[in-house]
Design an enzyme around this catalytic site. Structure first.
Site, PDB file in Angstrom:
ATOM      1  N   GLY A  30      -2.843  -6.897   6.814  1.00  0.00           N
ATOM      2  CA  GLY A  30      -2.893  -8.408   7.352  1.00  0.00           C
ATOM      3  C   GLY A  30      -4.998  -8.923   7.280  1.00  0.00           C
ATOM      4  O   GLY A  30      -5.759  -7.704   6.845  1.00  0.00           O
TER       5      GLY A  30
ATOM      6  N   ILE B 213      -8.798  -2.177   3.651  1.00  0.00           N
ATOM      7  CA  ILE B 213      -8.690  -2.614   1.807  1.00  0.00           C
ATOM      8  C   ILE B 213     -10.766  -2.403   2.210  1.00  0.00           C
ATOM      9  O   ILE B 213     -11.195  -2.097   0.993  1.00  0.00           O
ATOM     10  CB  ILE B 213      -8.633  -3.753   1.616  1.00  0.00           C
TER      11      ILE B 213
ATOM     12  N   GLU C  12     -12.694  -1.350   3.675  1.00  0.00           N
ATOM     13  CA  GLU C  12     -12.963   0.469   4.234  1.00  0.00           C
ATOM     14  C   GLU C  12     -12.900   1.696   3.138  1.00  0.00           C
ATOM     15  O   GLU C  12     -14.066   2.066   2.145  1.00  0.00           O
ATOM     16  CB  GLU C  12     -12.676   0.814   5.228  1.00  0.00           C
TER      17      GLU C  12
ATOM     18  N   GLU D 274      -9.432  -0.754  16.534  1.00  0.00           N
ATOM     19  CA  GLU D 274      -9.255  -1.316  17.455  1.00  0.00           C
ATOM     20  C   GLU D 274      -8.973  -0.665  18.110  1.00  0.00           C
ATOM     21  O   GLU D 274      -8.590  -1.144  19.616  1.00  0.00           O
ATOM     22  CB  GLU D 274      -8.275  -2.041  16.585  1.00  0.00           C
TER      23      GLU D 274
ATOM     24  N   LEU E 176     -10.033  -6.575   5.756  1.00  0.00           N
ATOM     25  CA  LEU E 176      -8.988  -7.143   4.896  1.00  0.00           C
ATOM     26  C   LEU E 176      -8.217  -5.679   4.829  1.00  0.00           C
ATOM     27  O   LEU E 176      -8.743  -4.054   4.774  1.00  0.00           O
ATOM     28  CB  LEU E 176      -9.214  -6.343   3.510  1.00  0.00           C
ATOM     29  N   GLY E 177      -7.201  -5.848   5.067  1.00  0.00           N
ATOM     30  CA  GLY E 177      -6.339  -4.682   5.386  1.00  0.00           C
ATOM     31  C   GLY E 177      -4.784  -5.293   4.890  1.00  0.00           C
ATOM     32  O   GLY E 177      -5.213  -5.747   4.062  1.00  0.00           O
TER      33      GLY E 177
ATOM     34  N   ASP F 287       0.456  -3.292  -1.996  1.00  0.00           N
ATOM     35  CA  ASP F 287      -0.548  -2.413  -1.859  1.00  0.00           C
ATOM     36  C   ASP F 287      -1.767  -2.089  -2.900  1.00  0.00           C
ATOM     37  O   ASP F 287      -1.857  -2.439  -3.615  1.00  0.00           O
ATOM     38  CB  ASP F 287      -0.520  -0.727  -1.581  1.00  0.00           C
ATOM     39  N   MET F 288      -2.642  -2.820  -1.814  1.00  0.00           N
ATOM     40  CA  MET F 288      -4.361  -3.101  -3.120  1.00  0.00           C
ATOM     41  C   MET F 288      -3.966  -1.958  -3.901  1.00  0.00           C
ATOM     42  O   MET F 288      -4.534  -1.990  -5.363  1.00  0.00           O
ATOM     43  CB  MET F 288      -5.506  -3.151  -2.279  1.00  0.00           C
ATOM     44  N   ARG F 289      -4.555  -0.348  -3.578  1.00  0.00           N
ATOM     45  CA  ARG F 289      -4.261   0.214  -4.600  1.00  0.00           C
ATOM     46  C   ARG F 289      -3.080   0.256  -5.824  1.00  0.00           C
ATOM     47  O   ARG F 289      -3.964   1.521  -6.945  1.00  0.00           O
ATOM     48  CB  ARG F 289      -3.216   2.345  -3.571  1.00  0.00           C
TER      49      ARG F 289
ATOM     50  N   HIS G  42      -7.028 -10.762  15.085  1.00  0.00           N
ATOM     51  CA  HIS G  42      -7.534  -9.611  14.847  1.00  0.00           C
ATOM     52  C   HIS G  42      -9.101  -9.151  15.515  1.00  0.00           C
ATOM     53  O   HIS G  42      -9.817  -9.113  15.323  1.00  0.00           O
ATOM     54  CB  HIS G  42      -7.978  -9.249  12.812  1.00  0.00           C
TER      55      HIS G  42
HETATM   56  P1  ADP Z   1      -3.094  -2.440   8.662  1.00  0.00           P
HETATM   57  O1  ADP Z   1      -3.195  -1.697   9.739  1.00  0.00           O
HETATM   58  O2  ADP Z   1      -3.125  -4.243   8.378  1.00  0.00           O
HETATM   59  O3  ADP Z   1      -1.721  -2.056   8.306  1.00  0.00           O
HETATM   60  P2  ADP Z   1      -4.548  -1.211   7.433  1.00  0.00           P
HETATM   61  O4  ADP Z   1      -6.403  -1.483   7.423  1.00  0.00           O
HETATM   62  O5  ADP Z   1      -4.556  -0.083   7.262  1.00  0.00           O
HETATM   63  O6  ADP Z   1      -3.795  -2.106   7.374  1.00  0.00           O
HETATM   64  O7  ADP Z   1      -4.919  -1.630   5.902  1.00  0.00           O
HETATM   65  C1  ADP Z   1      -3.383  -1.318   4.720  1.00  0.00           C
HETATM   66  C2  ADP Z   1      -3.951  -1.563   3.327  1.00  0.00           C
HETATM   67  O8  ADP Z   1      -5.695  -0.892   2.900  1.00  0.00           O
HETATM   68  C3  ADP Z   1      -3.151  -0.791   2.803  1.00  0.00           C
HETATM   69  O9  ADP Z   1      -2.014  -1.959   2.285  1.00  0.00           O
HETATM   70  C4  ADP Z   1      -3.906  -0.844   0.991  1.00  0.00           C
HETATM   71  O10 ADP Z   1      -3.449  -1.841   0.438  1.00  0.00           O
HETATM   72  C5  ADP Z   1      -5.306  -0.638   1.412  1.00  0.00           C
HETATM   73  N1  ADP Z   1      -5.436   0.794   1.304  1.00  0.00           N
HETATM   74  C6  ADP Z   1      -6.014   1.299   1.472  1.00  0.00           C
HETATM   75  N2  ADP Z   1      -7.125   2.429   1.208  1.00  0.00           N
HETATM   76  C7  ADP Z   1      -7.280   1.913   0.116  1.00  0.00           C
HETATM   77  C8  ADP Z   1      -8.133   1.980  -1.359  1.00  0.00           C
HETATM   78  N3  ADP Z   1      -8.811   3.347  -1.306  1.00  0.00           N
HETATM   79  N4  ADP Z   1      -8.431   1.163  -2.542  1.00  0.00           N
HETATM   80  C9  ADP Z   1      -7.916  -0.397  -2.236  1.00  0.00           C
HETATM   81  N5  ADP Z   1      -6.740  -0.516  -0.622  1.00  0.00           N
HETATM   82  C10 ADP Z   1      -6.652   0.598  -0.367  1.00  0.00           C
END
Ligand code: ADP
Length: 394
Positions: free
Chosen positions: A213, A330, A332, A380, A210-211, A284-286, A182
Site C-alpha cells: 500500500g 520500497i 526504505e 507501525e 511506499l509499501g 512486487d517492485m523488486r 497509514h
Molecule cells: P506492506 O507492509 O504494505 O505489505 P511493505 O512496507 O513491507 O508492505 O513493502 C512491501 C513491498 O516493498 C514489496 O511489495 C516490495 O515490492 C517492496 N520492496 C521490498 N524490498 C525492496 C527492494 N529491495 N527494492 C524494491 N522494492 C522492495
C-alpha cells in the site's frame, strides 16, 4: 517475570503479530514477530525472534485453523511455550478506521466496540477482521485489556477544508470525507524525526510511505496537514494492486458501459490494478525493477510520476518543502526508486547524494541542498505497542 504487549494486525486472510517485552525502564523490545498467512486456504505460520532468527515455520491444516480465533489460539500456545515466564499485560490492535472523531487510541469496552462496528461500512474489507481479532482475544481472556490504534487518527489534525469532497454537504455529514490512512506509520516517522533529523522535524516535510500500500503525508511541525489517501485506501498513489487516484467517471463507465458488477469493480480496484495490472508482471517492485519488459518500465514510470504529482500537491498544502522522507518496503529499500523520485523533485530544491542514497543513509541529499531527502524506516507495530503501554499505564 517480564510483562509483554501483544500487537495484532488482522487482515482478511492473515494475522500479523508482534510481542514486545516491557523493560523496567518502560522501554519496549521486540521478542517475537510473525504472521499467519493463507487463512481459509493454506494457513502457514512464520515467526522470528527479536534478532530475526526463525522460531517457527509451520503449515497448518485449513480444516483445523480456519478462523482468526483458531489461529490466535495456536499463536498463543506457541508463545506461551516459548516464553514461559512472560505475562501478557495488554493487546494493541491495528484498526483501520476510527471514523471522523477518534484522534487517539481507544481502550476497548462494550461501547467502544459498538462505536467501531459503526465504521464497518467505511472499511468493509478491513474493519470486520480487525474487530474479529479483538473479539477472539475477549473470548479467551476477557479481562485482558485491549487497545484499538487507528490508521486514520493521526490525520485528524488536518484542517477541515482539506477533508471535504465537492459533493453536497449532507454527504460530508454522512461520513463521506477524506480520512487518510497509514497514520500509525506517519506518527512513528514524525516521532522519530526529532532524533534522526532534528533540523527538519519542526519544518515542512512530506513523508512517502511506499509499501504494497502506498501513500504520502504532509507534516508541519510533526502534525499531519494533508494526505494522498482519502475516503478509502484506494486514493492517491498507485500501489501494488490498487490504481490510486482516478476519475470517478471510470467507475460509472465500468458499471454502465462494460456491465461490471460492484463486486467485480471492487476486485479490479483492490486486487488487479496498480503495479500488477499495469505491468502484467507482478505487484512486487523488486520483480518489476529486475524485468526488462516495456510494461514493467511503464508501471515504474507511472508509479514515480504519481509520487511526483502528489509531492507537488502536498508541497502546495505546506506552502513549500523542507524535506522529503522515504519509508516502508520500497521507500526504505529501493535506491533506484528514490533516485527516480528525487530527480523529478529537483525543482523543489532536492539534490540527491547518489552515494548516500545507495547506502540508504538517513540523509540522502547533498549538503546545502535547499530541500533535503531522508530514509527513515517505519515501525507501525512499535507505535501500537507504545500507545498500548501509555493508555494502559504499563
Ligand atoms: P506492506 O507492509 O504494505 O505489505 P511493505 O512496507 O513491507 O508492505 O513493502 C512491501 C513491498 O516493498 C514489496 O511489495 C516490495 O515490492 C517492496 N520492496 C521490498 N524490498 C525492496 C527492494 N529491495 N527494492 C524494491 N522494492 C522492495
Amino acid at each position: 517475570m517480564e510483562q509483554a504487549i501483544l500487537v495484532l494486525n488482522a487482515g482478511s486472510s492473515s494475522l500479523k503479530f508482534s510481542v514486545f517485552a516491557i523493560a523496567e525502564t518502560g522501554e519496549l523490545r521486540a521478542v517475537a514477530v510473525g504472521q499467519v498467512e493463507g487463512l481459509g486456504t493454506a494457513p502457514r505460520l512464520r515467526v522470528k525472534d527479536g534478532d530475526g532468527q526463525r522460531i517457527a515455520d509451520e503449515q497448518w491444516d485449513k480444516a483445523a485453523v480456519g478462523s482468526h480465533a483458531q489461529a490466535l489460539q495456536r499463536v498463543a500456545d506457541l508463545l506461551r511455550a516459548r516464553y514461559p515466564g512472560g505475562t501478557l499485560a495488554g493487546v494493541g490492535h491495528r484498526v483501520v478506521h476510527g471514523g471522523p472523531d477518534y484522534s487517539a487510541p481507544l481502550r476497548i469496552n462494550a461501547s467502544a466496540m459498538a462505536a467501531l462496528e459503526a465504521f464497518i461500512p467505511l472499511a468493509p474489507l478491513h474493519q470486520p477482521h480487525n474487530l474479529a481479532a479483538i473479539r477472539a482475544v475477549q473470548e479467551v481472556q476477557p479481562d485482558l485489556p485491549q487497545v484499538a490504534c487507528f490508521d486514520t487518527a493521526f490525520h485528524r489534525t488536518q484542517e477541515t477544508v482539506g477533508q471535504f469532497y465537492g459533493l453536497p454537504y449532507e454527504y460530508y455529514e454522512r461520513g463521506i470525507r477524506r480520512y487518510g490512512f497509514h497514520g500509525l506509520s506517519y506518527e512513528y516517522v514524525a516521532a522519530t524525526l526529532p532524533h534522526v533529523a532534528p533540523e527538519i522535524a519542526g519544518g515542512r516535510v512530506v513523508v512517502a510511505h511506499l509499501g504494497s500500500g502506498a501513500s504520502m503525508c504532509a507534516l508541519h511541525g510533526g502534525r499531519s496537514v494533508g494526505s494522498s489517501m482519502g475516503f478509502t485506501a484506494l486514493d492517491g498513489l498507485m500501489m501494488g494492486t490498487r490504481p490510486g487516484n482516478m476519475d470517478p467517471g471510470i467507475v460509472l463507465y465500468l458499471l454502465q458501459q462494460e456491465g461490471l458488477s460492484a463486486q467485480q469493480i471492487e476486485d479490479l480496484l483492490y486486487k488487479r490494478s496498480g503495479l500488477l495490472g499495469l505491468s502484467g508482471v507482478g505487484n512486487d517492485m523488486r520483480v518489476l525493477l529486475a524485468s526488462d519488459t516495456p510494461r514493467a518500465a511503464l508501471a515504474i514510470d507511472y508509479f514515480v510520476y504519481r509520487i511526483n504529482r502528489e509531492l507537488g500537491a502536498l508541497a502546495a498544502v505546506l506552502g513549500g518543502l523542507d524535506a522529503l522522507v522515504f519509508t516502508a518496503g520500497i521507500g526504505e529499500n529501493s535506491a533506484r526508486i528514490r533516485q527516480l523520485v528525487c530527480r523529478q523533485a529537483r525543482w523543489l530544491g532536492i539534490e540527491l547524494d547518489d552515494e548516500a542514497n545507495e547506502t540508504g543513509a538517513p540523509c540522502i541529499s547533498r549538503p546545502g541542498s535547499r530541500a533535503s531527502a531522508w530514509v527513515v524506516p517505519t515501525n507501525e507495530e512499535l507505535m501500537i505497542a507504545r500507545h498500548t503501554r501509555e493508555l494502559l499505564a504499563l
